[in-house]
Write an enzyme that holds these catalytic residues in place. Structure first.
Site, mmCIF file in Angstrom:
data_model
loop_
_atom_site.group_PDB
_atom_site.id
_atom_site.type_symbol
_atom_site.label_atom_id
_atom_site.label_comp_id
_atom_site.label_asym_id
_atom_site.label_seq_id
_atom_site.Cartn_x
_atom_site.Cartn_y
_atom_site.Cartn_z
ATOM 1 N N TYR A 142 0.665 -1.511 -0.083
ATOM 2 C CA TYR A 142 0.475 0.195 -0.046
ATOM 3 C C TYR A 142 1.195 1.126 0.582
ATOM 4 O O TYR A 142 1.634 1.531 0.994
ATOM 5 C CB TYR A 142 -1.208 -0.042 1.494
ATOM 6 C CG TYR A 142 -1.957 1.623 1.366
ATOM 7 C CD1 TYR A 142 -1.986 2.095 0.814
ATOM 8 C CD2 TYR A 142 -2.557 1.018 2.360
ATOM 9 C CE1 TYR A 142 -2.941 3.122 0.824
ATOM 10 C CE2 TYR A 142 -3.540 1.922 2.972
ATOM 11 C CZ TYR A 142 -4.024 2.949 2.183
ATOM 12 O OH TYR A 142 -4.667 3.753 2.502
ATOM 13 N N LYS A 144 -1.808 -1.367 -3.760
ATOM 14 C CA LYS A 144 -2.802 -0.211 -3.765
ATOM 15 C C LYS A 144 -1.989 0.879 -3.665
ATOM 16 O O LYS A 144 -1.051 1.368 -2.965
ATOM 17 C CB LYS A 144 -3.739 0.127 -1.768
ATOM 18 C CG LYS A 144 -3.905 1.094 -2.297
ATOM 19 C CD LYS A 144 -5.010 1.285 -1.020
ATOM 20 C CE LYS A 144 -5.874 2.553 -1.652
ATOM 21 N NZ LYS A 144 -6.970 3.442 -0.925
ATOM 22 N N ILE A 172 -9.437 1.121 -4.979
ATOM 23 C CA ILE A 172 -10.492 1.286 -3.838
ATOM 24 C C ILE A 172 -10.029 2.097 -3.098
ATOM 25 O O ILE A 172 -9.528 3.216 -3.157
ATOM 26 C CB ILE A 172 -9.088 0.393 -3.247
ATOM 27 C CG1 ILE A 172 -8.774 -0.554 -2.802
ATOM 28 C CG2 ILE A 172 -8.850 1.127 -1.177
ATOM 29 C CD1 ILE A 172 -7.890 -1.526 -1.787
#
Length: 295
Positions: free
Chosen positions: A134, A162, A206
């Site tokens: 992330y 992400k 996301i």
């Protein structure tokens, strides 16, 4: 069909007036997202994760997983500055049973790329649940270079990344890694790039803004998966325009939470020292919500 795209909402954590977590209100937000057709990411940036204690994150995840009850996917963020605590949290999430464990880059501690490789590898080695890198350099001051992502993609338990950097170029480089490395999926964080990311090979998005506009986010996905490019583009246009209008007012995660509060005050304010409620700003938010027929 593996080419199907998916969206996760970076779910807000709801608080009571005394700043304790309001689990009932949080569960109500979970139901709202699942009903719209979205998956859930909890304890992310929009979930005020940096303001939650270790035990709270564990209980929050238990409550969210129980509420979802297999009807959607759940990813939870375990990332903390130290590898030691990140592993401890990740093991708890592994025990609870989630679909993925996101690991935000360490913050406060400046890391070399080698340090990042060691950090993510140690976490991925410690759990059975697939781990997602992330990257959000604006908040953590640490950035996963695309070559580092390529190296980490070789790990059998690192399933993707992400990207919340907001730079299209970096997203493109991560997607190039995804094309080359089997089992490495890219999830786009920036709300204005959802449709573009799908078109260019991202597995999903996301999104924080999905807290306020769950149906529009779900529509970008459902239209795209049905081959309706025009419908997806139209939904993205609405989503992007709303984002521009709302984020003009200040720090995005705080505004997402505040916009949701204006719609439904059961979500509560964020823990201090976050943005204090401001009646003037609430009026501006209200006007934006009315413009998009959300109120």
């Amino acid at each position: 069909m593996s080419s199907q795209k998916e969206a996760f909402v970076a779910l807000v954590t709801c608080f009571n007036d005394d700043e304790t977590i309001n689990f009932d209100a949080t569960r109500a937000q979970v139901r709202r997202q699942v009903a719209a057709g979205n998956n859930i990411m909890c304890a992310g940036t929009n979930g005020d994760f940096s303001a939650l204690t270790f035990d709270e994150k564990v209980r929050l995840t238990e409550e969210v997983v129980a509420e979802v009850d297999g009807r959607a996917k759940v990813i939870v963020n375990a990332g903390m500055p130290a590898t030691f605590e990140t592993v401890a949290l990740a093991r708890e999430f592994d025990r609870i049973g989630v679909d993925g464990i996101a690991v935000i880059t360490p913050f406060f501690i400046a890391c070399t790329q080698d340090g990042l490789v060691r950090h993510f590898t140690t976490v991925a080695d410690a759990v059975k649940t697939p781990v997602y890198l992330y990257d959000i350099p604006a908040r953590t001051q640490n950035h996963i270079e695309p070559e580092t992502a390529r190296k980490l993609a070789q790990h059998p338990n690192i399933a993707g990344i992400k990207d919340s950097g907001g730079a299209q170029e970096t997203l493109e480089q991560y997607m190039a890694v995804g094309r080359d490395e089997d089992g490495f999926d890219v999830y786009s964080g920036p709300d204005h790039l959802v449709h573009w990311a799908f078109q260019n090979g991202a597995k999903g998005a996301i999104s924080g803004l999905g807290n306020v506009m769950p149906e529009v986010l779900a529509k970008i996905v459902s239209c795209f998966n049905a081959g309706d490019e025009e419908g997806a583009a139209k939904a993205q246009e609405t989503y992007g325009a709303f984002r521009t209008d709302l984020y003009k007012l200040g720090y995005p995660p705080a505004l997402v939470k505040r916009a949701l509060w204006v719609m439904d005050n059961s979500v509560g304010a964020s823990r201090q020292p976050a943005l204090l409620p401001d009646p003037e700003q609430d009026k501006q938010i209200e006007a934006i919500l009315k413009k998009y027929e959300l109120l």
